[in-house]
Write an enzyme that holds these catalytic residues in place. Structure first.
Site, PDB file in Angstrom:
ATOM      1  N   CYS A  94      65.619 -54.678  65.128  1.00 43.94           N
ATOM      2  CA  CYS A  94      65.751 -53.754  66.250  1.00 43.94           C
ATOM      3  C   CYS A  94      64.350 -53.550  66.789  1.00 43.94           C
ATOM      4  O   CYS A  94      63.515 -52.916  66.144  1.00 43.94           O
ATOM      5  CB  CYS A  94      66.370 -52.432  65.805  1.00 43.94           C
ATOM      6  SG  CYS A  94      66.527 -51.222  67.142  1.00 43.94           S
ATOM      7  N   GLU A 102      68.735 -56.672  71.964  1.00 42.38           N
ATOM      8  CA  GLU A 102      68.492 -57.803  71.069  1.00 42.38           C
ATOM      9  C   GLU A 102      68.518 -59.070  71.910  1.00 42.38           C
ATOM     10  O   GLU A 102      69.179 -59.132  72.944  1.00 42.38           O
ATOM     11  CB  GLU A 102      69.537 -57.856  69.944  1.00 42.38           C
ATOM     12  CG  GLU A 102      69.159 -58.777  68.810  1.00 42.38           C
ATOM     13  CD  GLU A 102      67.767 -58.498  68.276  1.00 42.38           C
ATOM     14  OE1 GLU A 102      66.829 -59.236  68.680  1.00 42.38           O
ATOM     15  OE2 GLU A 102      67.600 -57.562  67.472  1.00 42.38           O
TER      16      GLU A 102
END
Length: 248
Positions: A2, A105
């Site tokens: 992340c 992402e």
């Protein structure tokens, strides 16, 4: 992994969802990157509920001396944090929640390069990312934090092999409680249910941390049309045969 988050949920919605008062300086963010400050929720011995405070993304242990080089990891693996010299104490005593409207992402996709996706709640609610925080180290102006990651769920699997631990709203109090038993905490370190998240491709504008505006969440432009093949070009460029006339 992340590595970017957004936090553009209206202040009143965010405060009501988590049951906290937010700092007056809170403003919408669309591309929060490592080393930047953002909101975290944590417990304090002087307050019965969760407190919202600013913290810097990149975990720096409080015992690190001023000027001593060392990593400032932005993520901690849920599977090994309890055994990590860097994270074990924080997992026991200093857990936090990182509020987010969503996280980004990047999916590796040749020949177009990496494609950014924004992942958010299917219910259009804020996300509660599980984190670990550390008090300000010597020379630091703010506490620091890392986001815990775990294996992906079905939504994330086509995009990346890791995802942040996303806590259910009803699990936030247990996660923040320093007295919560280790078995309960360990059970929370799991992928989010497959129906809890939705992923959509967004503009590559988000690739640069310098961009922090709503355009980061816009869909990507359509791909250009394919170039004509050489055989097509030659057939379309060949002049048509002339038609004989009475004067030829």
């Amino acid at each position: 992994m992340c590595g970017r988050i957004s936090l553009n949920t209206p202040t009143e919605v965010l405060a009501a969802f988590f049951g906290v008062r937010l700092p007056a300086a809170h403003s919408p963010r669309y591309n929060i990157a490592p080393s930047q400050p953002t909101l975290i929720l944590r417990r304090d011995d002087t307050h019965p509920g969760a407190l919202a405070a600013l913290a810097r993304w990149g975990f720096v242990p409080a015992w690190r001396r001023t000027g001593t080089p060392g990593p400032a990891p932005i993520n901690a693996r849920a599977e090994t944090a309890a055994q990590s010299r860097l994270f074990a104490e924080a997992l026991r005593r200093r857990r936090c929640v990182v509020p987010a409207s969503g996280f980004y992402e990047w999916q590796a996709a040749a020949p177009r390069g990496k494609r950014p996706f924004h992942i958010s709640s299917t219910r259009a609610e804020p996300l509660a990312l599980a984190g670990l925080w550390s008090p300000p180290a010597a020379g630091c102006d703010l506490p620091t934090f890392a986001v815990l990651t775990c294996p992906p769920n079905a939504v994330m699997r086509p995009i990346h092999d890791r995802m942040p631990v996303v806590l259910a709203r009803e699990d936030v109090d247990a996660w923040l409680d320093p007295a919560c038993d280790p078995a309960t905490i360990d059970a929370l370190l799991r992928p989010a249910p497959d129906d809890a998240l939705v992923a959509r491709e967004v503009s590559t504008r988000v690739n640069s941390p310098a961009h922090d505006d709503p355009a980061c969440l816009e869909p990507p432009p359509p791909p250009p049309p394919p170039s004509p093949s050489p055989s097509t070009q030659s057939s379309t460029s060949r002049p048509a045969p002339s038609t004989p006339t009475l004067f030829d």
